[in-house]
Design an enzyme around this catalytic site. Structure first.
Site, PDB file in Angstrom:
ATOM      1  N   ASN A  17       0.874  -1.184   0.000  1.00 54.84           N
ATOM      2  CA  ASN A  17       0.000   0.000   0.000  1.00 54.84           C
ATOM      3  C   ASN A  17       0.901   1.221   0.000  1.00 54.84           C
ATOM      4  O   ASN A  17       1.454   1.593   1.029  1.00 54.84           O
ATOM      5  CB  ASN A  17      -0.895  -0.022   1.245  1.00 54.84           C
ATOM      6  CG  ASN A  17      -1.724   1.240   1.364  1.00 54.84           C
ATOM      7  OD1 ASN A  17      -1.853   1.998   0.401  1.00 54.84           O
ATOM      8  ND2 ASN A  17      -2.311   1.459   2.538  1.00 54.84           N
TER       9      ASN A  17
ATOM     10  N   LYS B  18       0.048   4.190  -0.349  1.00 55.58           N
ATOM     11  CA  LYS B  18      -0.674   5.362   0.178  1.00 55.58           C
ATOM     12  C   LYS B  18      -0.487   6.568  -0.762  1.00 55.58           C
ATOM     13  O   LYS B  18      -0.486   6.394  -1.971  1.00 55.58           O
ATOM     14  CB  LYS B  18      -0.198   5.691   1.596  1.00 55.58           C
ATOM     15  CG  LYS B  18      -0.172   4.479   2.520  1.00 55.58           C
ATOM     16  CD  LYS B  18      -0.062   4.866   3.955  1.00 55.58           C
ATOM     17  CE  LYS B  18       0.204   3.633   4.788  1.00 55.58           C
ATOM     18  NZ  LYS B  18      -0.132   3.803   6.179  1.00 55.58           N
TER      19      LYS B  18
ATOM     20  N   HIS C 176      -9.732   0.792   4.519  1.00 57.45           N
ATOM     21  CA  HIS C 176      -8.474   1.045   5.225  1.00 57.45           C
ATOM     22  C   HIS C 176      -8.732   1.993   6.397  1.00 57.45           C
ATOM     23  O   HIS C 176      -9.558   2.908   6.295  1.00 57.45           O
ATOM     24  CB  HIS C 176      -7.442   1.651   4.263  1.00 57.45           C
ATOM     25  CG  HIS C 176      -6.064   1.694   4.840  1.00 57.45           C
ATOM     26  ND1 HIS C 176      -5.663   2.678   5.711  1.00 57.45           N
ATOM     27  CD2 HIS C 176      -5.017   0.854   4.696  1.00 57.45           C
ATOM     28  CE1 HIS C 176      -4.413   2.435   6.073  1.00 57.45           C
ATOM     29  NE2 HIS C 176      -3.996   1.339   5.475  1.00 57.45           N
TER      30      HIS C 176
ATOM     31  N   GLU D 146      -7.206   4.453   7.503  1.00 61.42           N
ATOM     32  CA  GLU D 146      -7.045   5.893   7.234  1.00 61.42           C
ATOM     33  C   GLU D 146      -8.304   6.456   6.590  1.00 61.42           C
ATOM     34  O   GLU D 146      -8.657   7.618   6.802  1.00 61.42           O
ATOM     35  CB  GLU D 146      -5.791   6.120   6.365  1.00 61.42           C
ATOM     36  CG  GLU D 146      -4.536   5.951   7.216  1.00 61.42           C
ATOM     37  CD  GLU D 146      -3.318   5.432   6.468  1.00 61.42           C
ATOM     38  OE1 GLU D 146      -3.302   5.452   5.227  1.00 61.42           O
ATOM     39  OE2 GLU D 146      -2.376   4.987   7.151  1.00 61.42           O
TER      40      GLU D 146
ATOM     41  N   GLU E 114      -5.713  -4.990  10.523  1.00 64.43           N
ATOM     42  CA  GLU E 114      -4.774  -3.883  10.700  1.00 64.43           C
ATOM     43  C   GLU E 114      -5.132  -3.099  11.953  1.00 64.43           C
ATOM     44  O   GLU E 114      -5.959  -2.173  11.894  1.00 64.43           O
ATOM     45  CB  GLU E 114      -4.840  -2.950   9.487  1.00 64.43           C
ATOM     46  CG  GLU E 114      -4.443  -3.606   8.189  1.00 64.43           C
ATOM     47  CD  GLU E 114      -3.814  -2.603   7.239  1.00 64.43           C
ATOM     48  OE1 GLU E 114      -2.671  -2.808   6.859  1.00 64.43           O
ATOM     49  OE2 GLU E 114      -4.468  -1.598   6.912  1.00 64.43           O
TER      50      GLU E 114
ATOM     51  N   GLY F 209       1.799   2.463  10.724  1.00 62.37           N
ATOM     52  CA  GLY F 209       2.705   3.592  10.564  1.00 62.37           C
ATOM     53  C   GLY F 209       3.323   4.070  11.869  1.00 62.37           C
ATOM     54  O   GLY F 209       3.911   5.143  11.927  1.00 62.37           O
TER      55      GLY F 209
ATOM     56  N   SER G 212       3.028  -1.890  10.621  1.00 59.29           N
ATOM     57  CA  SER G 212       4.460  -1.859  10.900  1.00 59.29           C
ATOM     58  C   SER G 212       5.161  -3.196  10.654  1.00 59.29           C
ATOM     59  O   SER G 212       6.032  -3.594  11.424  1.00 59.29           O
ATOM     60  CB  SER G 212       4.702  -1.360  12.333  1.00 59.29           C
ATOM     61  OG  SER G 212       4.201  -0.028  12.469  1.00 59.29           O
TER      62      SER G 212
HETATM   63  C1  PEP Z   1      -0.957   0.167   5.822  1.00 54.31           C
HETATM   64  O1  PEP Z   1      -0.855   1.230   5.238  1.00 54.31           O
HETATM   65  O2  PEP Z   1      -1.903  -0.572   5.563  1.00 54.31           O
HETATM   66  C2  PEP Z   1       0.067  -0.195   6.794  1.00 54.31           C
HETATM   67  C3  PEP Z   1      -0.031  -1.331   7.418  1.00 54.31           C
HETATM   68  O3  PEP Z   1       1.097   0.711   6.992  1.00 54.31           O
HETATM   69  P1  PEP Z   1       2.489   0.424   7.770  1.00 54.31           P
HETATM   70  O4  PEP Z   1       3.027  -0.865   7.229  1.00 54.31           O
HETATM   71  O5  PEP Z   1       3.336   1.599   7.428  1.00 54.31           O
HETATM   72  O6  PEP Z   1       2.171   0.332   9.225  1.00 54.31           O
END
Ligand code: PEP
Length: 252
Positions: free
Chosen positions: A9, A11, A95, A97, A167, A173, A213
């Site tokens: 992803n 983003k 997601h 976000e 998630e 992040g 992460s």
């Molecule tokens: C994500 O954007 O779905 C995500 C898991 O980000 P990160 O790996 O940076 O935590």
């Protein structure tokens, strides 16, 4: 055994040249190895460029979002047919976000899930609890609600085109990943609930990605959990080396 599935992803990062290069480096690094399914999900403006970069490889293309309607007066939105038209096979929906920064509801996410499936896309449905929800023992209730409401009126026949991504919001992040035990517990819960909604057979086949992460140094232990079938990778997917190391951690 379920095949591992690792999705990148990107983003709202990269630019046209960087996205093309990153995609080309991932394709080159995999050298045709498809023991792990790999998807790249760039920002909308770069989908067609990345489609060209992955053409002829086993790497598939995904979008990070879409609007449920096929077409219409929805300024700024992108439809499932447009995604198919530029070569997407997958779309990330729900997601955190989008849920938390853009206020998307379970109802709206469900509209998108149904529309994406009807159009022929494969859906990565993201679910996950906030830190407050975890601390107040609401993790299962939140996962249950997001899963159940996200899948309202989804036909059992469409379940082979569903992927769920667990998630935890507090891990995205932040550099704080869920422990392998926390991830396994949540994944097992989601699989059980999916089985109750559809069938045991559908649940056994369902790929459930972990996201939050994931890095080259924690991917292997996370992916080794029995119900963790790969990952949805944000930050660490922006460099070919770290993303490829994570993909390799999924080879069993
Ligand atoms: C994500 O954007 O779905 C995500 C898991 O980000 P990160 O790996 O940076 O935590």
């Amino acid at each position: 055994m379920r095949k591992k599935f690792v999705a990148a992803n990107w983003k709202m990062y990269t630019n046209r040249v960087g996205a093309q290069q990153l995609a080309a480096d991932v394709v080159k690094g995999l050298a045709g190895d498809d023991r792990v399914t790999v998807a790249l999900c760039p920002p909308f403006p770069y989908l067609a460029f990345v489609a060209d970069a992955v053409k002829g490889s086993k790497v598939v293309l995904g979008a990070q979002n879409m609007y449920p309607d096929k077409e219409g007066a929805f300024t700024g939105e992108v439809s499932p047919t447009m995604l198919l038209d530029v070569g997407c096979t997958h779309v990330i929906l729900g997601h955190s976000e989008r849920r938390h920064k853009l206020g998307e509801s379970d109802w709206f996410i469900n509209q998108k899930v149904r529309s994406a499936l009807a159009a022929g896309l494969q859906v990565i449905l993201c679910v996950g609890e906030t830190l407050d929800e975890r601390k107040s023992n609401q993790t299962d209730a939140v996962l249950d609600r997001q899963l159940t409401q996200g899948l309202v009126d989804v036909a059992a026949a469409d379940t082979p085109r569903l992927v769920v991504a667990y998630e935890p919001v507090w891990a995205i992040g932040t550099g704080h990943n869920a422990t392998p035990e926390q991830a396994q517990e949540a994944h097992a819960f989601l699989r059980r609930r999916f089985g109750q909604i559809f069938s045991e057979k559908a649940a056994v086949a369902l790929p459930i990605q972990y996201g939050g992460s994931v890095k080259p140094d924690n991917a292997a232990i996370l992916f080794a959990q029995p119900d963790v079938d790969g990952g949805l990778i944000g930050g660490a997917s922006l460099k070919a080396d770290s993303f490829l190391a994570i993909v390799r951690a999924g080879i069993s």
